[in-house]
Design an enzyme around this catalytic site. Structure first.
Site, PDB file in Angstrom:
ATOM      1  N   ASP A  12      40.782  38.349  39.899  1.00 47.98           N
ATOM      2  CA  ASP A  12      41.328  38.571  41.241  1.00 47.98           C
ATOM      3  C   ASP A  12      40.295  38.303  42.334  1.00 47.98           C
ATOM      4  O   ASP A  12      40.600  38.463  43.521  1.00 47.98           O
ATOM      5  CB  ASP A  12      41.915  39.984  41.374  1.00 47.98           C
ATOM      6  CG  ASP A  12      40.883  41.079  41.218  1.00 47.98           C
ATOM      7  OD1 ASP A  12      39.991  40.945  40.368  1.00 47.98           O
ATOM      8  OD2 ASP A  12      40.974  42.091  41.946  1.00 47.98           O
ATOM      9  N   HIS A  13      39.100  37.862  41.936  1.00 46.54           N
ATOM     10  CA  HIS A  13      38.071  37.450  42.893  1.00 46.54           C
ATOM     11  C   HIS A  13      37.702  35.980  42.741  1.00 46.54           C
ATOM     12  O   HIS A  13      37.029  35.427  43.605  1.00 46.54           O
ATOM     13  CB  HIS A  13      36.817  38.315  42.731  1.00 46.54           C
ATOM     14  CG  HIS A  13      37.058  39.751  43.064  1.00 46.54           C
ATOM     15  ND1 HIS A  13      36.574  40.345  44.205  1.00 46.54           N
ATOM     16  CD2 HIS A  13      37.766  40.711  42.422  1.00 46.54           C
ATOM     17  CE1 HIS A  13      36.960  41.619  44.238  1.00 46.54           C
ATOM     18  NE2 HIS A  13      37.689  41.851  43.164  1.00 46.54           N
ATOM     19  N   HIS A  28      30.617  48.251  38.237  1.00 50.17           N
ATOM     20  CA  HIS A  28      31.984  47.763  38.043  1.00 50.17           C
ATOM     21  C   HIS A  28      31.975  46.668  36.989  1.00 50.17           C
ATOM     22  O   HIS A  28      32.747  46.692  36.027  1.00 50.17           O
ATOM     23  CB  HIS A  28      32.521  47.248  39.372  1.00 50.17           C
ATOM     24  CG  HIS A  28      33.904  46.686  39.318  1.00 50.17           C
ATOM     25  ND1 HIS A  28      35.011  47.452  39.078  1.00 50.17           N
ATOM     26  CD2 HIS A  28      34.350  45.410  39.472  1.00 50.17           C
ATOM     27  CE1 HIS A  28      36.089  46.681  39.092  1.00 50.17           C
ATOM     28  NE2 HIS A  28      35.711  45.440  39.324  1.00 50.17           N
ATOM     29  N   HIS A  72      31.660  38.778  41.787  1.00 53.15           N
ATOM     30  CA  HIS A  72      31.685  39.028  40.340  1.00 53.15           C
ATOM     31  C   HIS A  72      32.807  38.229  39.701  1.00 53.15           C
ATOM     32  O   HIS A  72      33.595  37.585  40.398  1.00 53.15           O
ATOM     33  CB  HIS A  72      31.820  40.527  40.028  1.00 53.15           C
ATOM     34  CG  HIS A  72      33.096  41.160  40.464  1.00 53.15           C
ATOM     35  ND1 HIS A  72      33.433  41.342  41.794  1.00 53.15           N
ATOM     36  CD2 HIS A  72      34.141  41.684  39.748  1.00 53.15           C
ATOM     37  CE1 HIS A  72      34.618  41.942  41.883  1.00 53.15           C
ATOM     38  NE2 HIS A  72      35.065  42.146  40.658  1.00 53.15           N
ATOM     39  N   ASP A 121      33.893  44.923  44.644  1.00 49.48           N
ATOM     40  CA  ASP A 121      34.512  46.119  44.077  1.00 49.48           C
ATOM     41  C   ASP A 121      33.484  47.207  43.769  1.00 49.48           C
ATOM     42  O   ASP A 121      33.697  48.033  42.884  1.00 49.48           O
ATOM     43  CB  ASP A 121      35.256  45.752  42.784  1.00 49.48           C
ATOM     44  CG  ASP A 121      36.541  44.993  43.052  1.00 49.48           C
ATOM     45  OD1 ASP A 121      36.887  44.780  44.221  1.00 49.48           O
ATOM     46  OD2 ASP A 121      37.199  44.589  42.071  1.00 49.48           O
ATOM     47  N   HIS A 129      39.428  45.376  48.527  1.00 49.23           N
ATOM     48  CA  HIS A 129      40.773  45.886  48.255  1.00 49.23           C
ATOM     49  C   HIS A 129      41.208  46.894  49.311  1.00 49.23           C
ATOM     50  O   HIS A 129      40.392  47.633  49.861  1.00 49.23           O
ATOM     51  CB  HIS A 129      40.828  46.577  46.887  1.00 49.23           C
ATOM     52  CG  HIS A 129      40.739  45.659  45.725  1.00 49.23           C
ATOM     53  ND1 HIS A 129      41.835  45.022  45.183  1.00 49.23           N
ATOM     54  CD2 HIS A 129      39.666  45.254  44.993  1.00 49.23           C
ATOM     55  CE1 HIS A 129      41.446  44.275  44.157  1.00 49.23           C
ATOM     56  NE2 HIS A 129      40.134  44.401  44.025  1.00 49.23           N
ATOM     57  N   HIS A 183      35.627  38.824  37.915  1.00 45.03           N
ATOM     58  CA  HIS A 183      37.031  39.185  37.701  1.00 45.03           C
ATOM     59  C   HIS A 183      37.979  38.180  38.364  1.00 45.03           C
ATOM     60  O   HIS A 183      37.709  37.667  39.453  1.00 45.03           O
ATOM     61  CB  HIS A 183      37.309  40.588  38.227  1.00 45.03           C
ATOM     62  CG  HIS A 183      36.829  41.664  37.290  1.00 45.03           C
ATOM     63  ND1 HIS A 183      36.754  42.994  37.651  1.00 45.03           N
ATOM     64  CD2 HIS A 183      36.416  41.605  35.990  1.00 45.03           C
ATOM     65  CE1 HIS A 183      36.303  43.702  36.618  1.00 45.03           C
ATOM     66  NE2 HIS A 183      36.102  42.877  35.607  1.00 45.03           N
TER      67      HIS A 183
END
Length: 255
Positions: free
Chosen positions: A59-60, A111, A55, A131, A169, A57
């Site tokens: 942090d990915h 998410h 996805h 996530d 995570h 975001h």
């Protein structure tokens, strides 16, 4: 044989590295930053051949541009123009072959609306779920609805119980602390929490989990059980599975 190695990144992310036998070519999943990936590749003389994205975001995806510039890998991810650099846009029902394994693409919105997961049948089955599904938990609902997330989790819960679950995570201890409140009579939760505390004390990942273990310890997959419903009912509506899930997710947000 396909091996999967965690690369710790940011504060609590795992970038998963996939490698087939002794091949020097590898794939990484959700590179939130480039530096730890580059350091491992250079240290072990590996070549980045492919990247899987679940996805949009940051942090990915934060390390994607630098990895593309340096290695020019094949990049596979969801159909979302917010993600720059994807070569192969995939969606629900598609198949991709990576590192010698065929992966099914499963839409898992909730998410985020673009969220997908990658499932490889075989021995063992592998699930890279970003996530959506965590050990003993699930992702926050930033874009999707409770109904979408519960449907996504239901699909993942139907995968073979020996499926290895590679979440993105290290949230396990916090999730298990919530699971103790949401499923207070569940001895499996207590046992797993102690196991995970020992692992973290040794700086070891608590992942991967398995679908079988999640069915025993994850309150978001256990909304039909009386213990979870009773606990959720102290916080809000818990008349059916969706109401119970919705109450659990809102409770977890403030836990």
């Amino acid at each position: 044989m396909l091996s999967v190695t965690p690369i710790p990144a940011l504060s609590d992310n795992y970038i998963w590295l996939l490698r087939q036998d002794s091949s020097q070519g590898v794939c990484v999943v959700d590179p939130g930053e480039a530096t730890p990936v580059i350091e491992l590749l250079e240290r072990e003389s590996l070549t980045l051949e492919a990247v899987l994205i679940t996805h949009h975001h940051h942090d990915h995806t934060g390390g994607l541009a630098e990895l593309i510039k340096r290695y020019a890998p094949r990049v596979i991810g969801p159909q979302n123009p917010q993600i720059s650099g994807i070569d192969e846009q995939v969606g629900d029902g598609d198949e991709v072959r990576v590192m010698g394994r065929l992966f099914d693409v499963i839409a898992t919105p909730g998410h985020t609306l673009d969220h997908i997961s990658f499932f490889a049948p075989g021995i063992p089955p592998l699930l890279f779920c970003g996530d959506t599904l965590f050990c003993a938990g699930c992702g926050r609902l930033f874009e999707g609805t409770p109904e979408q997330m519960q449907q996504a989790l239901t699909r993942l819960a139907r995968l073979p119980q020996d499926t290895l679950v590679f979440a993105a995570h290290e949230y396990t201890q916090a999730n298990l602390a919530f699971a103790q409140a949401a499923d207070p009579d569940n001895q499996d939760v207590k046992t797993t929490l102690e196991e995970c505390r020992k692992a973290r004390a040794l700086e070891r990942p608590t992942l991967p989990s398995t679908i079988g273990r999640e069915l025993k310890i994850n309150p978001f997959l256990r909304t039909e059980t009386s213990g979870v419903r009773q606990a959720a009912g102290t916080q809000g509506p818990a008349d059916d599975n969706l109401a119970t899930f919705t109450t659990l997710r809102e409770w977890k947000n403030r836990f």
